[in-house]
Design an enzyme around this catalytic site. Sequence first.
Site, PDB file in Angstrom:
ATOM      1  N   ASP A 183     -89.704 -40.143  36.398  1.00 49.97           N
ATOM      2  CA  ASP A 183     -89.276 -40.968  35.494  1.00 49.97           C
ATOM      3  C   ASP A 183     -90.536 -42.131  35.465  1.00 49.97           C
ATOM      4  O   ASP A 183     -90.773 -42.455  34.471  1.00 49.97           O
ATOM      5  CB  ASP A 183     -87.670 -42.077  36.169  1.00 49.97           C
ATOM      6  CG  ASP A 183     -86.889 -41.231  35.238  1.00 49.97           C
ATOM      7  OD1 ASP A 183     -86.763 -41.043  34.434  1.00 49.97           O
ATOM      8  OD2 ASP A 183     -85.732 -41.876  35.682  1.00 49.97           O
ATOM      9  N   TYR A 197     -80.423 -45.166  32.334  1.00 47.93           N
ATOM     10  CA  TYR A 197     -80.280 -45.267  33.669  1.00 47.93           C
ATOM     11  C   TYR A 197     -80.983 -46.428  33.451  1.00 47.93           C
ATOM     12  O   TYR A 197     -81.702 -46.950  33.332  1.00 47.93           O
ATOM     13  CB  TYR A 197     -80.791 -44.492  34.401  1.00 47.93           C
ATOM     14  CG  TYR A 197     -78.870 -43.426  34.810  1.00 47.93           C
ATOM     15  CD1 TYR A 197     -78.265 -44.261  35.198  1.00 47.93           C
ATOM     16  CD2 TYR A 197     -79.530 -42.362  35.124  1.00 47.93           C
ATOM     17  CE1 TYR A 197     -77.683 -43.095  35.910  1.00 47.93           C
ATOM     18  CE2 TYR A 197     -78.841 -41.577  35.720  1.00 47.93           C
ATOM     19  CZ  TYR A 197     -77.473 -42.074  36.360  1.00 47.93           C
ATOM     20  OH  TYR A 197     -76.397 -41.281  36.359  1.00 47.93           O
TER      21      TYR A 197
HETATM   22 CU   LIG Z   1     -76.957 -39.831  38.482  1.00 47.38          CU
END
Ligand SMILES: [Cu+2]
EC number: 1.4.3.-
Length: 803
Positions: free
Chosen positions: A408, A489
Amino acid sequence: MWSTSLSLLALLGSTLAIPNPKISSIRRPGWRPNARRRDLPTDSTDTSSSSPTTTAPKHNIWNSLSNDEAADVIGFLHSRDDLNLTAVEDAGAWDNTILVVDLLAPNKTDALSYMDGEGEKPDRWAIASMLFGATEEPYAQDWVVGPIPITNNSVYYPYTFGTHAPDAKIRVYDIDDHYSLFTDTALEMKDVINDLLNATIENDDDLGSTFDIWGIDPLWHETDENGNDRVIDWVGFWRIPETLQMNHGSINFDGETLLPQGLYMQFDITGRDSSKWFLMGILYGDEYYQSVDEFRSAWKASSFEKYTPNMPGKWINTDQTGKKLCLEEEAPPMSVQPGGQRFKVDEDNKYVEWMDFTFYLTFTRDTGMRLYDIRYKGQRIIYELGLQEAIAHYAGNDPVQSGTSYMDTYYGFGPYAFSQVPGYDMPLYAYCVNTSFHASEISRSHRCGISIFESDLNHPIQRHSTSSYVSVTKGIALTVRSISTVGNYDYNFDYNFYMDGTIETIVRASGYIQSAYYAKNDEYGYHIHDGLSGSMHDHALNYKVDFDILGTNNTLVKHVIEPITKEYKWFNGTRNTMHMVRKEVESEDDGKMNWSANSQEQVIVVNKDAPNKYGEPRGYKIMPSRGGAGMHLTITNSTNLLNSAGFATHAYYVTKQKDSELRASNAWNDYDTANPLVNFDKFFDGENLVQEDLVMWFNLGMHHVPHTGDLPNTVFTTAQGGMVLTPHNYLLSDPSRQSSQQIRIDYDDGEVGDVYTFDSQQATGQVDLTQISWDPTTYGGDVAVRKFPYDPQNPYADTESIV
Ligand SMILES: [Cu+2]
C-alpha cells in the site's frame, strides 16, 4: 487496498494527474470537483484555544517539506534540461514527470550530533521520485535533491546509496493506459455479458456506468517460447453500486469491492505499441476460453453453467439498519477534559510533551505519520518509530484474487490520511495536527490528519486491596492517531503512551473487504453472500523501531523461560521445573525471527554497558499486545511479490542501523517486484549485532478470512494488532507510582480512616456540553495548492480517494 488498473500517475492523489484516460473510471457518475476558494490552512496547523504550548529543545529536523520547500525542489528540477521534465498538468504518458517529493531524513550521526550536542543543524535534503516516460522502457527513479533551500550549491543525483536497483531505477510496465482494451473486449461480447451478468450494455457509456474493470496488482511477467518477457494483466468485472438520491445530492456506498461478477479477462500488454497488445483468454466459472468466440460458443451450449452475479443493494450500505435497540439512541458515555489539555505542543516543530515523554512527529506521502526522538524521563529510548509497508496478500482460484498482493505504500498512506471525525474517530477535545504531502506537483493538506488526545482507559493501571486499605491508580494514556483509507480499507494507526513508560503501536482495519466471486473456491474463503466469497488474505504491516537504549550501543537479548528437570541439594531426586536462559542475537545471520511458542522468549533490547545497580542490563522489552491472529505472510516465496516481501517472511527482525537502510520497502517496488528498489533481504549481511546501533522491524497483521460479520464492513474489534515496547529493568521500580491520579482509602471495620488523593484535583462543577459539541457541517476535507507553476495564494478544497 484495491487496484483500479488506472494510469499510475492518477493514483498519486492529484486531480491534475495526467495521463489520465482512465481516471473517469474511478469517479462516480456525477462526481464534480469542489473548487470553492476560501481561507484554508496549508502549511500551518490548527490552533486549539486551550492548548498549552512549549518550545522544542531543537528544531524538528525530520519535519515534512513545507509547501515552499517542495515548490523550490520542483522548480529546481524543472530547470534542469537533462531531466527533460514536463509539468504534470501538461504531461502525457511519453513525458517525464515528478511523482512525489518528500524529505530525505538526515543521516543519524548528523542528527544525533545536532540533537545531543553542539553539532550544526543538518542540511535539509529531499527525495524526488520521478517517472521517465519519454523512452521505450519507462522507469521510475528516486533522486536526491539538496541542500534546500535551493542555491547554486544544490545538487541532484540518483538515490543509489539508499536503494538496491541499479541507478535507483525501477521499470514501469504499464505506463500506457490500456483500459480501452478492457472495454473494447467487453463490448465485443456484450451479448454474453448482458446475459451472464444481468446487464443492459450497448455502448461505452452503459459499460462505464455499470462496471469497473480492474484486477491484479502487481502485474505479472511471463516468459514466452522465445524467451521474451511478456507483461500480463488479468482483470475482473466489478459492479458499480447504484446512486442513491439524498436530500442534498447523491451518494454511492463504496461497496464495489463486494460486487465481483466472476468474469475475468487476460491481456498481454507488453511494450509501448498498443497495436501489439491482445486478449489472451477469458475465465468464467473456473473454465478458461482462449477467445471471445470460444467463450460465446460455450455460452450458447445448453450445458453451459451460469452463476449468480453479485448485485448491489441495501446489504452493502453501512447506514443504520434493523430494529432500534432498547435505549441505544440515547447519547452514550463520552469523555471530557475537565482540567483542560494536559500535554504541550510546539506546533511549528510538531513536538509533543506529555508527562515524562517527549517526541517529534512527521508525515510522509508513502507511510503517513512517524515519530522521532522519543524520550522518556529525558533519555532517548527510540530514535525512529513508524510504518514501513502494508501488504494485503490474497489467494484464490481465480487469477485476480491469486494475483493480488497490494503493497500500500505504492498508493501511499499520506494521501489518504483523511480528516478525523470529532466525537467518533477521536474525542471531541482532541488536539488536531494538519498534515501535508506533495505529489503530482500538488501540495495537499489534511485538516486533522493526526489527532492527539489523552483518555481514560477505563481500567486502572494499578490496584491492590487488603482488609484495611485499597490503592488504585487511573489508567490514562496519550494517543497519537492517524487514519488512512487506502481504497477499500481504513487503517487506524495509534501510538499509545502509558504512565509506566510503555509505548504501544496499534493498527486496526475497517472498511470494505475485497471479496471474490463464489465459484468453485471453497478452499479460499467462506460463502458470505449470494455469489460472494470472503476472499482469504493476509495483512502484514511492517514497522521500524530504532531503539537507542541509553545510547546507540545496544544488544538484542532473549531471556528464555525453559522447562528443565533438575537436581537440588535440598531435594531427594529430580524436580520437573523451569528456569531462565539468557541468550544474545549476535549477528544479522540470526536476525530474522518469530515469536516463540507460548511466549517463552522475552525479547529485550538492552545496553550491556549500562546495567542497573543490581547488575541487570537496562532495556526495553518488545512483545505482541493485541490481535495475535498473525504476524507475517503465510505464503512463502510469493509468486506475486518475489523479491519485495523480505520484511514479511518473519514476525520480527533485527539489523545494524545504516543510513542506507532507511526503509524496509520502497513505494515503487510494486512496479517490478522481481527487481525492487529496496530488497529488505539485502539488509542481512552477517554484521555483528552485539553492542551496536540496532534497528528492529516488526510486523502487525492478521490472517483475514472474512465471514458474514465482515458485511458490509470489517469491524475494528477483531481486525487489530498491537505491539508494546516496555521498560525492562530499565528503572528501579514502576514509574507509574509517580502518578497523582491515584487514591488510597484506609478503612477498618467498615469505617474509612484516611483518604489520600496525592494533590490530584477532582473534577467539580457542571459540564457544559455546548462548549465541546461539534458541528458536522464544518467537516471540510483536504486542501490543495498547485506547485508548478507554484500558486500558494490560491488553495482550494479538494479531497481525492481511490474509488
Ligand atoms: Cu482484510
